[in-house]
Design a protein around this motif. Structure first.
Motif, PDB file in Angstrom:
ATOM      1  N   ARG A  54      42.926  42.989  33.063  1.00  0.00           N
ATOM      2  CA  ARG A  54      42.561  43.212  34.461  1.00  0.00           C
ATOM      3  C   ARG A  54      43.414  42.342  35.392  1.00  0.00           C
ATOM      4  N   GLN A  55      43.600  41.086  34.996  1.00  0.00           N
ATOM      5  CA  GLN A  55      44.395  40.178  35.816  1.00  0.00           C
ATOM      6  C   GLN A  55      45.859  40.588  35.870  1.00  0.00           C
ATOM      7  N   GLU A  56      46.451  40.924  34.692  1.00  0.00           N
ATOM      8  CA  GLU A  56      47.860  41.304  34.701  1.00  0.00           C
ATOM      9  C   GLU A  56      48.071  42.625  35.429  1.00  0.00           C
ATOM     10  N   LEU A  57      47.081  43.506  35.436  1.00  0.00           N
ATOM     11  CA  LEU A  57      47.178  44.760  36.179  1.00  0.00           C
ATOM     12  C   LEU A  57      47.143  44.494  37.684  1.00  0.00           C
ATOM     13  N   MET A  58      46.265  43.622  38.111  1.00  0.00           N
ATOM     14  CA  MET A  58      46.186  43.271  39.533  1.00  0.00           C
ATOM     15  C   MET A  58      47.478  42.623  40.014  1.00  0.00           C
ATOM     16  N   VAL A  59      48.027  41.693  39.205  1.00  0.00           N
ATOM     17  CA  VAL A  59      49.264  41.014  39.583  1.00  0.00           C
ATOM     18  C   VAL A  59      50.415  42.002  39.640  1.00  0.00           C
ATOM     19  N   HIS A  66      52.048  47.704  45.667  1.00  0.00           N
ATOM     20  CA  HIS A  66      50.979  48.699  45.778  1.00  0.00           C
ATOM     21  C   HIS A  66      49.753  48.154  46.490  1.00  0.00           C
ATOM     22  N   GLY A  67      49.732  46.855  46.761  1.00  0.00           N
ATOM     23  CA  GLY A  67      48.634  46.277  47.502  1.00  0.00           C
ATOM     24  C   GLY A  67      47.596  45.618  46.618  1.00  0.00           C
ATOM     25  N   VAL A  68      46.490  45.241  47.276  1.00  0.00           N
ATOM     26  CA  VAL A  68      45.379  44.576  46.593  1.00  0.00           C
ATOM     27  C   VAL A  68      44.202  45.544  46.551  1.00  0.00           C
ATOM     28  N   PHE A  69      43.601  45.699  45.381  1.00  0.00           N
ATOM     29  CA  PHE A  69      42.530  46.673  45.201  1.00  0.00           C
ATOM     30  C   PHE A  69      41.223  45.946  44.891  1.00  0.00           C
ATOM     31  N   LYS A  75      37.485  48.863  38.310  1.00  0.00           N
ATOM     32  CA  LYS A  75      36.516  49.208  37.266  1.00  0.00           C
ATOM     33  C   LYS A  75      36.567  50.690  36.945  1.00  0.00           C
ATOM     34  N   GLU A  76      36.608  51.534  37.972  1.00  0.00           N
ATOM     35  CA  GLU A  76      36.636  52.970  37.729  1.00  0.00           C
ATOM     36  C   GLU A  76      37.919  53.374  37.001  1.00  0.00           C
ATOM     37  N   ALA A  77      39.045  52.757  37.376  1.00  0.00           N
ATOM     38  CA  ALA A  77      40.309  53.071  36.717  1.00  0.00           C
ATOM     39  C   ALA A  77      40.292  52.633  35.255  1.00  0.00           C
ATOM     40  N   LEU A  78      39.789  51.442  34.997  1.00  0.00           N
ATOM     41  CA  LEU A  78      39.746  50.948  33.627  1.00  0.00           C
ATOM     42  C   LEU A  78      38.753  51.744  32.773  1.00  0.00           C
TER      43      LEU A  78
END
Length: 493
Positions: A54-59, A66-69, A75-78
């Motif tokens: 989750r962290q590496e995906l956000m980074v 692509h911005g900050v989600f 959660k829905e994507a994962l």
């Protein structure tokens, strides 16, 4: 993000994840993610301190513009990614060592760039493994190893042994055999038990052996108070080292047997009623201590006693570990060179020993170096059998009874009759009181003898069970003495 942007955000995250990461599942159903071209895998549900997916995906999303989600979109994507991955390839993950293709094995160096050591039949090299061949799983216990040195001419082994306080060549060659076994994911290896007087450097020697495989952050730990915590710690690393043991409870002894030869732990998954989590484990284990008291026979067959002596000259911790860290690349390189040489050696498999894979490794080591590891291993098992007998009054009584039998004699009695016979032999004419733990029924006696059966067989007393039409019996046999095997005579010290 607003409510209207949740669906587009989920699609952006899902598309980005599938472009930049590879997802797969294990046989247990856990879904892992690997960055394209990188061998390290992270479970997508983990919030671990070593860095979650989750962290590496956000980074990655942020760095690529692509911005900050928000958490809901992630959660829905994962959730969708996990559902899709459950129908994809099944691949195991490995900690520290892994089997490879074409007879090769891999050693994870714990580096961020994914570089690992590939040990193959003709040598070893440092490279980044194909993620489809090897998937590394890392935890807080996965330390970084230095790049091993090439062309060491075996001097690293001598440098290591010079720092350790082993009592003789037998303990040295068994320690080397154990280290080679730690690099083979398919071979169960007995647990070295570093013993010696106070001040012999047992803990220091244990750390040195562990850090060859686990890096400078590898360390010894106290034995957990319950089996669940022990299994959790074991499953999170490769080599598990327990320090300063003074007593082995039956539960801890049984758990150690499972760790050495393999087992599985099943527990309920969190926040579920019926789902379970399976944890398979078989790990190298190392123990230190002056004396652990009575050793149970099944654990004794899985131990490897390494004896140490007090050093004549003392050194400071800072000086000792600075030198060790400096020579570690050479030590690791020499160990890898020797591993390749040993695996290329041919030797017969000893069929009379419980840990046949390790005994075969010792025989291969003897072929490659002439160290006499197999004879040392046999001698160590004899010593452990003596320890078991010295700590078990029932075993001593059985041997006393067998000593009165003629060679080749067979005695059959029911378990209750054996209990009466052995109790009378122990008590003697003065009717001395029975010790704590003495069998109270024939069934208890039969179970104890089953546990002692290999130990008694090593001392020339065979125990077997059978039945007639009317009752069961226990048979004790004292076979005629056999001449020593010619091969054992040639390899003995």
């Amino acid at each position: 993000m607003s409510e209207d942007e949740k669906h587009p955000a989920r699609e952006v995250i899902t598309d980005y994840a599938q472009q930049h990461f590879r997802y797969f599942r294990t046989t247990e159903g856990t879904v892992y993610a690997q960055h394209n071209g990188h061998p390290v895998a992270r479970p997508i549900r983990s919030q671990g301190t070593t860095g979650s997916h989750r962290q590496e995906l956000m980074v990655g999303l942020y760095n690529d513009g692509h911005g900050v989600f928000n958490g809901t979109a992630l959660k829905e994507a994962l959730d969708l990614i996990e559902a899709l991955a459950l129908s994809r390839d099944v691949q195991p993950t490995h900690i520290r060592v892994a089997p490879g293709l074409d007879g090769a094995t891999w050693l994870d160096l714990g580096r961020d760039d994914g570089q690992s050591v590939r040990i193959h039949p003709t040598g070893w090299d440092i490279t980044v493994p194909d993620p489809r061949e090897v998937s590394w799983r890392r935890t807080q216990l996965t330390g970084e190893l230095p790049l091993p040195a090439k062309d060491t001419n075996g001097k690293g082994i001598d440098l290591l042994l010079r720092l350790c306080n082993f009592a003789g060549a037998e303990s040295e060659c068994l320690a080397i055999a154990w280290l080679i076994g730690c690099l083979e994911p398919s071979v169960p290896v007995p647990a070295p038990f570093l013993t010696g007087p106070q001040g012999a450097g047992k803990s220091t020697g244990g750390r040195m052996l562990v850090r060859i495989i686990e890096g400078m952050t590898g360390d010894l730990r106290r034995a957990p108070k319950d089996e669940e915590n022990l299994i959790t710690a074991v499953a999170a690393g490769w080599v598990t080292a327990l320090d300063n043991l003074s007593h082995l409870t039956p539960d801890l002894s049984d758990a150690m047997c499972c760790i050495v030869t393999g087992g599985e732990n099943v527990k309920r998954a969190l926040f579920t009623d019926g789902d379970v989590v399976r944890a398979r484990y078989r790990r190298p284990l190392l123990l230190t201590g002056i004396d652990v008291g009575v050793i149970r026979p099944d654990l004794a067959e899985r131990l490897l006693p390494l004896r140490l002596v007090r050093p004549r000259v003392r050194r400071t911790e800072a000086e000792l570990w600075a030198e060790y860290e400096e020579i570690l690349p050479v030590v690791l390189g020499s160990l890898l060179d020797l591993t390749v040489k040993v695996r290329a050696s041919e030797a017969d498999i000893p069929t009379d020993l419980r840990m046949a894979d390790f005994a075969h490794l010792c025989a291969q080591l003897d072929t490659a170096t002439g160290l006499g590891a197999l004879a040392a291993y046999r001698a160590s098992l004899d010593d452990l059998n003596d320890d078991v007998i010295e700590g078990d009054l029932l075993a001593q009584t059985v041997l006393k009874h067998a000593a009165g039998l003629d060679a080749g004699a067979e005695v059959r009695m029911a378990s209750a009759e054996w209990l009466h016979c052995l109790t009378g032999l122990y008590s003697g004419e003065d009717y001395r009181p029975l010790p704590k733990g003495w069998p109270t029924t024939g069934k208890v006696l039969s179970d104890r003898l089953k546990r002692l059966q290999p130990t008694l067989a090593a001392r020339g007393v065979l125990i077997d069970w059978g039945r007639t039409r009317t009752a069961r019996y226990i048979e004790m046999t004292r076979p005629p003495a056999q001449p020593p095997d010619q091969d054992q005579q040639e390899t003995a010290f």
